[in-house]
Design an enzyme around this catalytic site. Sequence first.
Site, PDB file in Angstrom:
ATOM      1  N   ASN A  29       0.735  -1.113  -0.115  1.00 43.51           N
ATOM      2  CA  ASN A  29      -0.043  -0.073   0.025  1.00 43.51           C
ATOM      3  C   ASN A  29       0.911   1.072   0.116  1.00 43.51           C
ATOM      4  O   ASN A  29       1.527   1.574   0.931  1.00 43.51           O
ATOM      5  CB  ASN A  29      -0.861  -0.164   1.084  1.00 43.51           C
ATOM      6  CG  ASN A  29      -1.703   1.406   1.217  1.00 43.51           C
ATOM      7  OD1 ASN A  29      -1.710   2.010   0.445  1.00 43.51           O
ATOM      8  ND2 ASN A  29      -2.328   1.531   2.515  1.00 43.51           N
ATOM      9  N   LYS A  31       0.193   4.089  -0.395  1.00 43.96           N
ATOM     10  CA  LYS A  31      -0.415   5.514   0.233  1.00 43.96           C
ATOM     11  C   LYS A  31      -0.309   6.542  -0.834  1.00 43.96           C
ATOM     12  O   LYS A  31      -0.173   6.511  -1.802  1.00 43.96           O
ATOM     13  CB  LYS A  31       0.230   5.800   1.636  1.00 43.96           C
ATOM     14  CG  LYS A  31      -0.062   4.401   2.453  1.00 43.96           C
ATOM     15  CD  LYS A  31       0.326   4.652   4.021  1.00 43.96           C
ATOM     16  CE  LYS A  31       0.055   3.391   4.677  1.00 43.96           C
ATOM     17  NZ  LYS A  31       0.135   3.552   6.147  1.00 43.96           N
ATOM     18  N   HIS A 114      -9.364   1.416   5.157  1.00 45.90           N
ATOM     19  CA  HIS A 114      -7.986   1.586   5.898  1.00 45.90           C
ATOM     20  C   HIS A 114      -7.984   2.554   7.082  1.00 45.90           C
ATOM     21  O   HIS A 114      -9.101   3.467   6.747  1.00 45.90           O
ATOM     22  CB  HIS A 114      -6.942   2.119   4.854  1.00 45.90           C
ATOM     23  CG  HIS A 114      -5.780   2.059   5.329  1.00 45.90           C
ATOM     24  ND1 HIS A 114      -5.063   3.143   6.372  1.00 45.90           N
ATOM     25  CD2 HIS A 114      -4.535   1.230   5.148  1.00 45.90           C
ATOM     26  CE1 HIS A 114      -4.129   2.725   6.423  1.00 45.90           C
ATOM     27  NE2 HIS A 114      -3.592   1.713   5.892  1.00 45.90           N
ATOM     28  N   GLU A 116      -6.559   5.128   8.051  1.00 48.01           N
ATOM     29  CA  GLU A 116      -6.167   6.516   7.541  1.00 48.01           C
ATOM     30  C   GLU A 116      -7.685   7.064   7.078  1.00 48.01           C
ATOM     31  O   GLU A 116      -7.680   8.174   7.193  1.00 48.01           O
ATOM     32  CB  GLU A 116      -5.002   6.462   6.606  1.00 48.01           C
ATOM     33  CG  GLU A 116      -3.836   6.135   7.664  1.00 48.01           C
ATOM     34  CD  GLU A 116      -2.641   5.482   6.973  1.00 48.01           C
ATOM     35  OE1 GLU A 116      -2.585   5.725   5.592  1.00 48.01           O
ATOM     36  OE2 GLU A 116      -1.685   5.230   7.534  1.00 48.01           O
ATOM     37  N   GLU A 186      -5.111  -4.537  10.709  1.00 51.09           N
ATOM     38  CA  GLU A 186      -4.020  -3.691  10.681  1.00 51.09           C
ATOM     39  C   GLU A 186      -4.130  -2.925  12.070  1.00 51.09           C
ATOM     40  O   GLU A 186      -5.091  -1.917  12.132  1.00 51.09           O
ATOM     41  CB  GLU A 186      -3.983  -2.786   9.790  1.00 51.09           C
ATOM     42  CG  GLU A 186      -3.914  -3.278   8.424  1.00 51.09           C
ATOM     43  CD  GLU A 186      -3.124  -2.053   7.229  1.00 51.09           C
ATOM     44  OE1 GLU A 186      -2.144  -2.529   6.664  1.00 51.09           O
ATOM     45  OE2 GLU A 186      -3.817  -1.519   7.395  1.00 51.09           O
ATOM     46  N   GLY A 192       2.873   2.326  10.723  1.00 47.30           N
ATOM     47  CA  GLY A 192       3.999   3.610  10.521  1.00 47.30           C
ATOM     48  C   GLY A 192       4.544   4.067  11.791  1.00 47.30           C
ATOM     49  O   GLY A 192       5.213   5.197  11.864  1.00 47.30           O
ATOM     50  N   SER A 232       3.790  -2.110  10.288  1.00 43.25           N
ATOM     51  CA  SER A 232       5.282  -1.678  10.386  1.00 43.25           C
ATOM     52  C   SER A 232       5.873  -3.418  10.133  1.00 43.25           C
ATOM     53  O   SER A 232       6.863  -3.847  10.614  1.00 43.25           O
ATOM     54  CB  SER A 232       5.581  -1.646  11.729  1.00 43.25           C
ATOM     55  OG  SER A 232       5.393  -0.071  11.985  1.00 43.25           O
TER      56      SER A 232
HETATM   57  P1  13P Z   1       3.304   0.502   7.510  1.00 47.76           P
HETATM   58  O1  13P Z   1       3.833  -0.691   6.941  1.00 47.76           O
HETATM   59  O2  13P Z   1       4.003   1.724   7.005  1.00 47.76           O
HETATM   60  O3  13P Z   1       3.040   0.303   8.850  1.00 47.76           O
HETATM   61  O4  13P Z   1       1.744   0.665   7.160  1.00 47.76           O
HETATM   62  C1  13P Z   1       0.900  -0.277   7.141  1.00 47.76           C
HETATM   63  C2  13P Z   1      -0.249   0.111   6.459  1.00 47.76           C
HETATM   64  O5  13P Z   1      -1.165   1.052   6.792  1.00 47.76           O
HETATM   65  C3  13P Z   1      -0.642  -0.856   5.219  1.00 47.76           C
HETATM   66  O6  13P Z   1      -1.938  -0.530   4.717  1.00 47.76           O
END
Ligand code: 13P
Length: 271
Positions: A29, A31, A114, A116, A186, A192, A232
């Site tokens: 992903n 982003k 997600h 976010e 997640e 992150g 992560s």
């Molecule tokens: P990270 O791997 O940067 O922690 O992000 C995970 C994520 O949100 C994947 O959708």
Amino acid sequence: MYLYAVQFYNLKGDIFMNKELRCPVIAGNWKMNKDPSETKDFIKRIIDVVNNNEGKVIVCVPFIDLPEALISAKNSKLLIGAQNCHFKKNGAFTGEVSPSMLKSMGVEYVIIGHSERRNYFNEDDKIVNKKVKAALESGLSVILCVGESLEQRELNVTSEVISSQIKRGLYEVDKSDMKRVIIAYEPIWAIGTGRTASPDAANEVCSLIRKIIGDLYDIQTSEHLIVQYGGSMNSKNAKDLLSMNNIDGGLIGSSSLDADEFLDIIAAVKS
Ligand code: 13P
């Protein structure tokens, strides 16, 4: 003769099921990262490995990178996904993209729910559910994200949160469409932050997800469900996480931006 599928539980309630029934799925992903020329370079770097890989590999790219990603991945095993879609087919929704538009381009997957999007764009389970249904109706496959916040984990309500997100997110989703649904666990506190869930902790929730799907649908559906872990995940911890009984793949954010790192995670599936 009748054949009964049997769920086995260990003492902690984890479901033991035949992991071989499920094809591992590694998804990146990106982003809000990379432009079309970076997309082209990245795909060029990973394509041969992906073509020789037994499991599935998906990259979920920003909308503007989709045309380049689809061209670069043409005639290969690499699958291309989007990171969001609207729930309507078309109309006056400035700035939005519909599932049927994505499908018409050749996109196969879309990430929905997600954290976010839930946090920054106020998407609740009702909207998530509308998007899931619209995406499936358009023929897309869905990566549905669920996960608890740190506060919810500390309050010991992780199971309730996950269960409610899944039940609401999949409300009125037909069993036959579940073949095109992946659930990504997640935990928000791991996204992150560099703070990965331990393999046991991640597996426990992924096992719970499988059980919820078994209760909502049936054992066959839960046995075939792909459950990913995300938060992560990187080349160092991927092997331990991916070797767990109920973790069938990863949804990777920052570590999916670097081709070498992403290739190492793909390699971790079989090692
Ligand atoms: P990270 O791997 O940067 O922690 O992000 C995970 C994520 O949100 C994947 O959708």
